[in-house]
Design an enzyme around this catalytic site. Structure first.
Site, PDB file in Angstrom:
ATOM      1  N   THR A 116     -27.668  -1.252   5.516  1.00  0.00           N
ATOM      2  CA  THR A 116     -26.882  -0.024   5.578  1.00  0.00           C
ATOM      3  C   THR A 116     -27.681   1.037   4.824  1.00  0.00           C
ATOM      4  OG1 THR A 116     -25.747  -0.547   3.535  1.00  0.00           O
ATOM      5  CG2 THR A 116     -24.693  -1.284   5.560  1.00  0.00           C
ATOM      6  N   GLU A 146     -22.312  -3.038   9.989  1.00  0.00           N
ATOM      7  CA  GLU A 146     -21.670  -4.332   9.748  1.00  0.00           C
ATOM      8  C   GLU A 146     -20.954  -4.878  10.987  1.00  0.00           C
ATOM      9  OE1 GLU A 146     -21.704  -1.794   7.677  1.00  0.00           O
ATOM     10  OE2 GLU A 146     -21.594  -2.399   5.576  1.00  0.00           O
ATOM     11  N   TRP A 165      -3.331  12.486   1.140  1.00  0.00           N
ATOM     12  CA  TRP A 165      -4.704  12.478   1.630  1.00  0.00           C
ATOM     13  C   TRP A 165      -4.941  13.607   2.610  1.00  0.00           C
ATOM     14  CZ3 TRP A 165      -5.260   6.536   2.846  1.00  0.00           C
ATOM     15  CH2 TRP A 165      -5.440   5.850   1.644  1.00  0.00           C
TER      16      TRP A 165
HETATM   17  P1  ADP Z   1     -24.526   4.109   7.046  1.00  0.00           P
HETATM   18  O1  ADP Z   1     -23.395   3.596   6.188  1.00  0.00           O
HETATM   19  O2  ADP Z   1     -25.791   3.488   6.746  1.00  0.00           O
HETATM   20  O3  ADP Z   1     -24.508   5.568   7.317  1.00  0.00           O
HETATM   21  P2  ADP Z   1     -23.490   3.198   9.566  1.00  0.00           P
HETATM   22  O4  ADP Z   1     -24.110   3.757  10.751  1.00  0.00           O
HETATM   23  O5  ADP Z   1     -23.216   1.766   9.542  1.00  0.00           O
HETATM   24  O6  ADP Z   1     -24.437   3.487   8.436  1.00  0.00           O
HETATM   25  O7  ADP Z   1     -22.208   4.032   9.258  1.00  0.00           O
HETATM   26  C1  ADP Z   1     -20.948   3.632   9.668  1.00  0.00           C
HETATM   27  C2  ADP Z   1     -19.937   4.652   9.267  1.00  0.00           C
HETATM   28  O8  ADP Z   1     -20.107   5.861  10.002  1.00  0.00           O
HETATM   29  C3  ADP Z   1     -18.519   4.238   9.570  1.00  0.00           C
HETATM   30  O9  ADP Z   1     -18.000   3.381   8.589  1.00  0.00           O
HETATM   31  C4  ADP Z   1     -17.818   5.592   9.603  1.00  0.00           C
HETATM   32  O10 ADP Z   1     -17.518   6.053   8.303  1.00  0.00           O
HETATM   33  C5  ADP Z   1     -18.861   6.504  10.196  1.00  0.00           C
HETATM   34  N1  ADP Z   1     -18.598   6.693  11.631  1.00  0.00           N
HETATM   35  C6  ADP Z   1     -19.187   6.078  12.667  1.00  0.00           C
HETATM   36  N2  ADP Z   1     -18.689   6.533  13.833  1.00  0.00           N
HETATM   37  C7  ADP Z   1     -17.733   7.439  13.547  1.00  0.00           C
HETATM   38  C8  ADP Z   1     -16.823   8.245  14.321  1.00  0.00           C
HETATM   39  N3  ADP Z   1     -16.813   8.234  15.635  1.00  0.00           N
HETATM   40  N4  ADP Z   1     -15.972   9.044  13.642  1.00  0.00           N
HETATM   41  C9  ADP Z   1     -15.982   9.102  12.301  1.00  0.00           C
HETATM   42  N5  ADP Z   1     -16.804   8.370  11.521  1.00  0.00           N
HETATM   43  C10 ADP Z   1     -17.673   7.544  12.133  1.00  0.00           C
END
Ligand code: ADP
Length: 545
Positions: free
Chosen positions: A183, A328, A433
């Site tokens: 990540t 993940e 929130w």
């Molecule tokens: P990193 O944590 O390394 O940036 P990831 O690509 O695994 O890598 O990130 C996943 C996160 O990205 C999700 O947990 C969420 O918070 C955000 N995310 C992914 N797609 C969306 C979406 N369509 N809308 C809002 N948040 C998103």
């Protein structure tokens, strides 16, 4: 008694075996790192990947050992994935946009033995390799003619050229490790997610479903999402599996380069993060261009703003599928195909079969799927992480086997997910929130906004209030009041930002997402310099309706 069907381990080498046998001439088009467009077929990828497997075995790579790649999307990188995994190794994708410190940490933590890199990453290699003593061989993904002077490495072409293509792939358990992806560390220290052959194979089957990526042998798919980010959304498996034509953009992801590939290669489906689509849109609008072949965009990785969905669907007739997922989860979580071009996929959608999700409050009690009540989002399924790599003693799952995503979300009665924030970014105001994502989406719909980001700032009365930061399109000016007026009616009144600030550039992290850590630091500096513009705080916080 067991079922009486064949034993057919779900290993990833079978995907490329299938592609070469039944779609061997189907084209893979690459904008190479050296510059020219190159073309080959799945049969070529298969042959060269097997040569490379032999080369790796000769280097002493044993089952489960990590071979790293530091490379953009090219056919050579695709070969490397299959070569490493087919031979039983683990393909560890490194993100060249990470900070040096993070890369050093990740390479050492993963215990990478061999590293394959693009020549454009040589300056990065020079910085990290002296601090990564475990890496015993570096290979540059190029030919002898393009090798940089005074850098010790093998040239990929001559290296694999020394080996034949006769190589036995697979033959190991489908539970064997196949890929490793960390990540990006936006939520702390990078953590390694170790995909298995089985998890990636099942994820491939899930990803090609009609309501997910929905790709077929008739499509030409452009993978803008980098192979070093979140398992490339599974595209390196899904596209060969269905025998689709595959277009790989190399290191050029700006609007003009992406547009050129889309048009010249008659791409039908393309996948990438919202910032890529913003860049492409700005290019197309500036130049007054149209799209002639593109049918569908898959937009995920961060929230897809309504203005983006509207522009692509209503102005250009291109379907936008909004996706949510995470490293993940291999990474697909939910997807949302709009019923028609008139409908916008504002929410990232529903889970496919194979993934299950739930929402809980701070005390772990389930919250209703009413589309209004926020909760912590938890997931489980065949392609969801169980433990982080080399942190196996940490329990990640709850008693029911759910993994906490760290996202705050709502789910509506029809099962559609809406991410409202990452738990660490959520703004708590008067005990309630506020969704920074929803304010950002509303703000970026303003005609003068290029990008928008919202963070919480301390407030004596309410605990926290939202601060809106806007990067304006080039050459325009605006006032905070214009943005506040624009937000009226688009977000609940008590969510109104207490302050609007204009910034030159909103910082993006290694995966193309707004980097709120950097933003908060920049903003603190700007506040000290006295450049902020305060406006009246919004009305009192109340319940979210
Ligand atoms: P990193 O944590 O390394 O940036 P990831 O690509 O695994 O890598 O990130 C996943 C996160 O990205 C999700 O947990 C969420 O918070 C955000 N995310 C992914 N797609 C969306 C979406 N369509 N809308 C809002 N948040 C998103």
């Amino acid at each position: 008694m067991s079922g009486l069907m064949q034993d057919w381990p779900l290993t990833l080498d079978r995907i490329l075996e299938h592609a070469q046998r039944w779609h061997g001439d189907r084209e893979i088009v690459t904008r190479s790192i050296e510059g020219p467009i190159t073309r080959c077929g799945y049969a070529d990828i298969h042959r060269r990947a097997r040569q490379m497997s032999n080369a790796l075995l000769d280097l002493g790579i044993r089952p489960g050992e990590r071979v790293a790649t530091l490379a953009f999307n090219t056919s050579r990188h695709l070969e490397a994935w299959y070569a490493i995994m087919g031979a039983g190794g683990v393909c560890h994708t490194l993100n060249p946009r990470l900070f040096i410190e993070q890369l050093v940490y990740i390479v050492n933590h993963a215990q990478d033995q061999v590293l394959l890199a693009d020549t454009v990453c040589v300056p990065l290699l020079r910085a990290i390799l002296p601090r990564c003593p475990g890496v015993r061989q570096v290979i540059l993904l190029t030919d002898e003619a393009h090798m940089p002077a005074d850098f010790e490495a093998l040239a990929y072409e001559s290296w694999i050229g020394r080996y034949g293509a006769d190589c036995k792939w697979g033959g190991f358990s489908e539970e064997s490790p196949a890929g490793l992806c960390y990540t990006s560390g936006t939520t702390g220290e990078p953590k390694g997610v170790m995909y298995s052959h089985r998890s990636n194979y099942l994820h491939m089957l899930l990803s090609v479903m009609p309501d997910i990526l929905g790709i077929s042998a008739r499509d030409t798919v452009l993978a803008i999402v980098p192979m070093f980010h979140a398992n490339a959304w599974g595209l390196a498996f899904a596209v060969p599996a269905v025998g689709a034509r595959f277009v790989l953009p190399g290191a050029c992801l700006d609007g003009a380069s992406v547009y050129e590939l889309l048009e010249k290669e008659s791409v039908t489906i393309a996948a990438g993060v919202p910032t890529v689509w913003q860049g492409l849109l700005q290019h197309v609008e500036r130049e007054g261009l149209r799209f002639s072949s593109l049918r569908r965009i898959i937009c995920g990785g961060s929230a897809c703003p309504e203005s983006l969905l509207r522009a692509y669907q209503q102005r250009y007739g291109i379907e936008v599928r909004h996706a949510w997922g995470m490293t993940e989860m291999s990474p697909i979580g939910t997807l949302n195909p709009p019923a028609s071009l008139d409908e916008l996929a504002l929410k990232p959608g529903r889970v496919p079969c194979g993934i299950d999700m739930t929402l809980v409050d701070d005390d772990g009690r389930p919250v209703p799927f009413d589309g209004r009540t926020f909760g912590r989002l938890k997931v489980r399924g065949h392609s969801v992480v169980r433990r982080y790599f080399r942190r196996e003693d940490e329990e990640l799952l709850d008693a029911d086997g759910y993994f906490d995503t760290g996202d705050i979300a709502t789910i509506d009665p029809a099962g559609f997910l809406q991410i409202t924030d990452r738990a660490k970014d959520v703004i708590k105001s008067g005990g309630e929130w506020i969704s920074s994502i929803e304010i950002e989406n509303a703000a970026v719909a303003h005609a003068k906004a290029a990008l928008a980001a919202v963070v919480g700032v301390p407030d004596a009365k309410w605990g926290e209030r939202p601060l809106l930061l806007v990067q304006l399109k080039s050459g325009v000016t605006a006032t905070p009041q214009e943005f506040l007026q624009h937000l009226e009616g688009r977000i609940p009144r008590w969510w109104m930002p207490a302050t609007v600030e204009f910034v030159e550039a909103i910082p993006l992290g290694a995966t193309g997402k707004v980097d709120k850590k950097v933003l908060r630091a920049q903003r603190a500096e700007a506040a000290e310099a006295g450049s902020k513009v305060d406006v009246a705080a919004g009305p009192s916080p109340g319940k979210l309706r």
